[in-house]
Design a protein around this motif. Structure first.
Motif, PDB file in Angstrom:
ATOM      1  N   ALA A  42       0.827  -1.206   0.000  1.00 47.53           N
ATOM      2  CA  ALA A  42       0.000   0.000   0.000  1.00 47.53           C
ATOM      3  C   ALA A  42       0.859   1.254   0.000  1.00 47.53           C
ATOM      4  CB  ALA A  42      -0.905   0.012   1.233  1.00 47.53           C
ATOM      5  N   ASP A  43       0.408   2.238  -0.800  1.00 42.40           N
ATOM      6  CA  ASP A  43       1.017   3.562  -0.814  1.00 42.40           C
ATOM      7  C   ASP A  43       2.502   3.559  -1.152  1.00 42.40           C
ATOM      8  OD1 ASP A  43      -1.292   4.974  -0.368  1.00 42.40           O
ATOM      9  OD2 ASP A  43      -1.118   4.870   1.818  1.00 42.40           O
ATOM     10  N   GLY A  44       2.893   2.633  -2.038  1.00 38.75           N
ATOM     11  CA  GLY A  44       4.227   2.693  -2.622  1.00 38.75           C
ATOM     12  C   GLY A  44       5.332   2.168  -1.739  1.00 38.75           C
ATOM     13  N   PRO A  45       6.573   2.266  -2.244  1.00 37.36           N
ATOM     14  CA  PRO A  45       7.711   1.618  -1.579  1.00 37.36           C
ATOM     15  C   PRO A  45       8.055   2.171  -0.212  1.00 37.36           C
ATOM     16  CG  PRO A  45       8.464   3.009  -3.386  1.00 37.36           C
ATOM     17  CD  PRO A  45       6.979   2.936  -3.498  1.00 37.36           C
ATOM     18  N   ILE A  46       7.633   3.412   0.107  1.00 34.57           N
ATOM     19  CA  ILE A  46       7.947   3.945   1.439  1.00 34.57           C
ATOM     20  C   ILE A  46       6.667   4.241   2.229  1.00 34.57           C
ATOM     21  CG2 ILE A  46      10.178   4.900   0.690  1.00 34.57           C
ATOM     22  CD1 ILE A  46       8.866   7.683   0.721  1.00 34.57           C
ATOM     23  N   ALA A  47       5.556   3.639   1.750  1.00 40.95           N
ATOM     24  CA  ALA A  47       4.269   3.780   2.450  1.00 40.95           C
ATOM     25  C   ALA A  47       3.896   5.242   2.684  1.00 40.95           C
ATOM     26  CB  ALA A  47       4.297   3.023   3.778  1.00 40.95           C
ATOM     27  N   TRP A  48       4.007   6.036   1.637  1.00 40.73           N
ATOM     28  CA  TRP A  48       3.624   7.458   1.708  1.00 40.73           C
ATOM     29  C   TRP A  48       2.107   7.543   1.773  1.00 40.73           C
ATOM     30  CZ3 TRP A  48       6.774  11.999   1.093  1.00 40.73           C
ATOM     31  CH2 TRP A  48       6.049  13.188   0.917  1.00 40.73           C
ATOM     32  N   GLN A  49       1.567   8.046   2.837  1.00 37.02           N
ATOM     33  CA  GLN A  49       0.129   8.041   3.047  1.00 37.02           C
ATOM     34  C   GLN A  49      -0.597   8.791   1.926  1.00 37.02           C
ATOM     35  OE1 GLN A  49      -1.074   9.489   6.854  1.00 37.02           O
ATOM     36  NE2 GLN A  49      -3.233   8.956   6.591  1.00 37.02           N
ATOM     37  N   GLY A  50      -1.536   8.109   1.298  1.00 34.97           N
ATOM     38  CA  GLY A  50      -2.339   8.714   0.241  1.00 34.97           C
ATOM     39  C   GLY A  50      -1.740   8.593  -1.145  1.00 34.97           C
ATOM     40  N   TYR A  51      -0.578   7.949  -1.264  1.00 36.27           N
ATOM     41  CA  TYR A  51       0.088   7.885  -2.573  1.00 36.27           C
ATOM     42  C   TYR A  51      -0.740   7.091  -3.574  1.00 36.27           C
ATOM     43  CZ  TYR A  51       3.610   6.706  -6.124  1.00 36.27           C
ATOM     44  OH  TYR A  51       4.288   6.514  -7.297  1.00 36.27           O
ATOM     45  N   ASP A  52      -1.293   5.966  -3.169  1.00 32.98           N
ATOM     46  CA  ASP A  52      -2.089   5.171  -4.104  1.00 32.98           C
ATOM     47  C   ASP A  52      -3.257   5.986  -4.660  1.00 32.98           C
ATOM     48  OD1 ASP A  52      -0.462   3.010  -3.872  1.00 32.98           O
ATOM     49  OD2 ASP A  52      -1.789   1.846  -2.567  1.00 32.98           O
ATOM     50  N   GLU A  53      -3.876   6.788  -3.794  1.00 35.63           N
ATOM     51  CA  GLU A  53      -4.991   7.620  -4.244  1.00 35.63           C
ATOM     52  C   GLU A  53      -4.514   8.696  -5.222  1.00 35.63           C
ATOM     53  OE1 GLU A  53      -8.377  10.645  -2.375  1.00 35.63           O
ATOM     54  OE2 GLU A  53      -7.186   9.361  -1.041  1.00 35.63           O
ATOM     55  N   GLN A  54      -3.370   9.302  -4.916  1.00 36.85           N
ATOM     56  CA  GLN A  54      -2.805  10.311  -5.835  1.00 36.85           C
ATOM     57  C   GLN A  54      -2.492   9.683  -7.189  1.00 36.85           C
ATOM     58  OE1 GLN A  54       0.588  11.587  -3.583  1.00 36.85           O
ATOM     59  NE2 GLN A  54      -0.541  13.164  -2.452  1.00 36.85           N
ATOM     60  N   HIS A  55      -1.944   8.499  -7.158  1.00 36.09           N
ATOM     61  CA  HIS A  55      -1.596   7.797  -8.395  1.00 36.09           C
ATOM     62  C   HIS A  55      -2.850   7.488  -9.206  1.00 36.09           C
ATOM     63  CE1 HIS A  55       0.440   4.907 -11.060  1.00 36.09           C
ATOM     64  NE2 HIS A  55       1.586   5.349 -10.568  1.00 36.09           N
ATOM     65  N   SER A  56      -3.896   7.046  -8.536  1.00 38.56           N
ATOM     66  CA  SER A  56      -5.148   6.727  -9.223  1.00 38.56           C
ATOM     67  C   SER A  56      -5.774   7.973  -9.843  1.00 38.56           C
ATOM     68  CB  SER A  56      -6.129   6.083  -8.243  1.00 38.56           C
ATOM     69  OG  SER A  56      -5.621   4.839  -7.778  1.00 38.56           O
ATOM     70  N   ARG A  57      -5.723   9.078  -9.111  1.00 35.27           N
ATOM     71  CA  ARG A  57      -6.267  10.322  -9.662  1.00 35.27           C
ATOM     72  C   ARG A  57      -5.483  10.758 -10.901  1.00 35.27           C
ATOM     73  NH1 ARG A  57      -6.647  12.288  -4.211  1.00 35.27           N
ATOM     74  NH2 ARG A  57      -4.856  13.656  -4.624  1.00 35.27           N
ATOM     75  N   ALA A  58      -4.172  10.578 -10.866  1.00 31.79           N
ATOM     76  CA  ALA A  58      -3.348  10.935 -12.021  1.00 31.79           C
ATOM     77  C   ALA A  58      -3.717  10.075 -13.226  1.00 31.79           C
ATOM     78  CB  ALA A  58      -1.871  10.768 -11.675  1.00 31.79           C
ATOM     79  N   GLU A  59      -3.993   8.812 -12.993  1.00 30.65           N
ATOM     80  CA  GLU A  59      -4.405   7.924 -14.084  1.00 30.65           C
ATOM     81  C   GLU A  59      -5.731   8.383 -14.682  1.00 30.65           C
ATOM     82  OE1 GLU A  59      -4.384   3.768 -13.201  1.00 30.65           O
ATOM     83  OE2 GLU A  59      -2.467   3.846 -12.128  1.00 30.65           O
ATOM     84  N   LEU A  60      -6.672   8.727 -13.825  1.00 28.85           N
ATOM     85  CA  LEU A  60      -7.971   9.168 -14.316  1.00 28.85           C
ATOM     86  C   LEU A  60      -7.873  10.491 -15.068  1.00 28.85           C
ATOM     87  CD1 LEU A  60     -10.232   8.300 -11.228  1.00 28.85           C
ATOM     88  CD2 LEU A  60     -10.291   7.215 -13.486  1.00 28.85           C
ATOM     89  N   ARG A  61      -7.060  11.388 -14.555  1.00 27.13           N
ATOM     90  CA  ARG A  61      -6.940  12.719 -15.151  1.00 27.13           C
ATOM     91  C   ARG A  61      -6.261  12.670 -16.524  1.00 27.13           C
ATOM     92  NH1 ARG A  61      -5.070  14.876 -11.082  1.00 27.13           N
ATOM     93  NH2 ARG A  61      -2.831  14.660 -11.505  1.00 27.13           N
ATOM     94  N   THR A  62      -5.260  11.825 -16.682  1.00 30.32           N
ATOM     95  CA  THR A  62      -4.456  11.818 -17.908  1.00 30.32           C
ATOM     96  C   THR A  62      -4.763  10.652 -18.840  1.00 30.32           C
ATOM     97  OG1 THR A  62      -2.685  10.509 -16.888  1.00 30.32           O
ATOM     98  CG2 THR A  62      -2.554  12.924 -16.672  1.00 30.32           C
ATOM     99  N   GLY A  63      -5.379   9.597 -18.304  1.00 30.79           N
ATOM    100  CA  GLY A  63      -5.587   8.403 -19.112  1.00 30.79           C
ATOM    101  C   GLY A  63      -4.337   7.558 -19.266  1.00 30.79           C
ATOM    102  N   GLU A  64      -3.290   7.899 -18.522  1.00 27.26           N
ATOM    103  CA  GLU A  64      -2.035   7.160 -18.593  1.00 27.26           C
ATOM    104  C   GLU A  64      -1.823   6.356 -17.316  1.00 27.26           C
ATOM    105  OE1 GLU A  64      -0.617   7.100 -21.347  1.00 27.26           O
ATOM    106  OE2 GLU A  64      -1.343   8.920 -22.339  1.00 27.26           O
ATOM    107  N   ARG A  65      -0.997   5.316 -17.418  1.00 28.64           N
ATOM    108  CA  ARG A  65      -0.690   4.507 -16.250  1.00 28.64           C
ATOM    109  C   ARG A  65       0.582   4.967 -15.546  1.00 28.64           C
ATOM    110  NH1 ARG A  65      -3.148  -0.449 -16.184  1.00 28.64           N
ATOM    111  NH2 ARG A  65      -2.438  -0.429 -14.011  1.00 28.64           N
TER     112      ARG A  65
END
Length: 455
Positions: A42-65
């Motif tokens: 969860a939340d990347g290699p250093i468990a940065w709180q909220g990172y998975d959510e930020q990553h998902s929002r970036a995917e939705l916003r840009t259409g890129e992975r």
């Protein structure tokens, strides 16, 4: 400032028939750990709180992975590997999965023997992945080094913005660096610079003036410019460049002093005229990548009768340390790519004032000597004007140097030789004769292979 494009729009502007590479399945992991262990659940290699959510929002916003898109395409009919950054995806930052994609792109370029073009727009390493993101820069540097060793060209197009490690690896580490007008470029991003920093110092134009990029190119001109560069950098040849024919006077000088006067004449053709006459088209590199530019040294690649030839040409001024370093950079690049080199000598000598010494005149001249000496590709030299001492010899090809009728080459200028010998200024003429510096003298002494004729 240029229009800010998405990663795919940037690709479409310069290439056709783009095919994206499959996203790598593996994940980067430190040595001794499996790929599956390389990333936290969860939340990347250093468990940065909220990172998975930020990553998902970036995917939705840009259409890129991820922040980088990699694949193959054609630029003016030449197949290339393309890397394009999506700044809208977490600021185009480099994370582990970005590193996976970049490594796959570099590997594909080497396997297919293709040039690599990077369209860069990034804020640097991804904070949310900590040091596991930062070490991707080492990974990129290794892939770039392997690709360089394979003799494949790397061209960077620096878009807005390009800062941090992305600029310091993919950008500044490329063989040829093109920048879009007004692009923000610098190791320091806008939010981490000193408070009193001048924003103008972090622009494409400022980086060009400082010798860190080769040209500022508009988006409208970019596809054609890339096409010309790719043509020039992907055409190796074993044949030496033929020496240009003389553009000035046809008669040989009767005396040494006459040779000096002819070479110093304001009416004598200079390097730009020779290059324009010799090449059908040419593209310039600029700067020594150490903060210096010498307008008196023209370097680049050109096409002559359909064949690529690299050139380093002095323009009749005292050559600055930056000029020698730029020429050395050009010669080493040509050598790696298998492109023959033409050098044009025309300088009263190396700049020798305090500023030049402070900028490393001696090491820079040594670097130019070393680049010529180490070149495996043939180097051809034509002396087109003044050949002033070691500052001129640094660019001369041993065994393949030619001279024009209105040139001279000397161990030192006759006036300076007279001064060293404690002779009066009126003895400069006689000293010029003793130095045997005329073009025909150079042939007799075995320094030059011959005197070229007019066309």
């Amino acid at each position: 400032m240029s229009e800010r494009l998405t990663a795919r729009e940037a690709i479409a502007r310069v290439s056709s028939a783009f095919t994206e590479l499959p996203a790598p399945e593996g994940r980067f992991a430190p040595e001794g750990r499996s790929a599956s262990e390389g990333r936290s659940v969860a939340d990347g290699p250093i468990a940065w709180q909220g990172y998975d959510e930020q990553h998902s929002r970036a995917e939705l916003r840009t259409g890129e992975r991820e922040s980088a898109i990699c694949g193959t395409g054609t630029v003016d009919g030449i197949e290339v590997v393309l890397i394009s950054f999506e700044f809208g995806f977490l600021g185009g930052s480099l994370g582990e999965r970005t590193g996976d994609r970049l490594e796959a792109a570099y590997t594909h370029a080497r396997e297919r023997r293709l040039p690599l073009v990077s369209l860069i727009a990034t804020g640097g390493s991804r904070m949310q992945e900590g040091m596991r993101a930062l070490v991707q820069l080492q990974r990129v540097a290794r892939q770039s080094t392997l690709t360089r060793a394979a003799g494949l060209p790397q061209i960077a197009v620096v878009r807005d913005p390009s800062t941090g490690g992305g600029w310091a690896t993919l950008g500044a580490g490329a063989d040829v660096v093109l920048a879009l007008p007004g692009a923000q470029i610098g190791f320091a991003g806008s939010r981490v610079r000193p408070a009193d920093a001048d924003p103008a110092a972090y622009t494409a134009e400022a980086q060009l003036a400082a010798g860190h990029v080769d040209a500022v190119v508009t988006q409208e001109e970019l596809r054609q410019t890339l096409g010309r560069w790719l043509t020039l950098l992907t055409a190796p040849s074993d044949a030496p460049a033929p020496p240009p024919h003389a553009l000035g006077r046809a008669e040989l000088p009767a005396t040494g002093w006459e040779a000096v006067q002819h070479a110093r004449s304001a009416d004598r053709p200079r390097a730009a005229a020779y290059l324009d006459d010799y090449f059908e088209t040419r593209e310039a590199i600029s700067g020594d990548r150490s903060g210096g530019v010498d307008p008196g040294m023209l370097c680049g690649f050109g096409l002559r009768e359909g064949r690529a030839i690299a050139y380093a040409a002095q323009c009749g001024t005292a050559t600055l340390p930056a000029g020698y370093r730029t020429a050395a950079r050009l010669i080493r690049l040509a050598d790696r790519l298998g492109v023959p080199v033409l050098t044009l000598i025309d300088t009263p000598g190396a700049a020798n004032d305090a500023a030049a010494e402070h900028a490393g005149a001696g090491p820079a001249i040594a670097d130019a000597f070393a680049a010529v000496a180490a070149a495996r590709v043939p180097v051809t030299t034509l002396v087109i004007g003044e050949g002033g001492s070691g500052g001129a010899l640094a660019l001369a090809s041993p065994g393949n140097t030619w001279a024009t009728p209105d040139s001279y080459f000397s161990v030192i200028a006759p006036e300076l030789a007279a001064a060293i010998l404690k002779r009066g200024p009126d003895q400069a003429r006689a000293t010029a004769e003793q130095l045997r510096l005329r073009p025909q003298d150079l042939v007799d002494l075995g320094i030059a292979r011959g005197v070229v004729s007019t066309g």
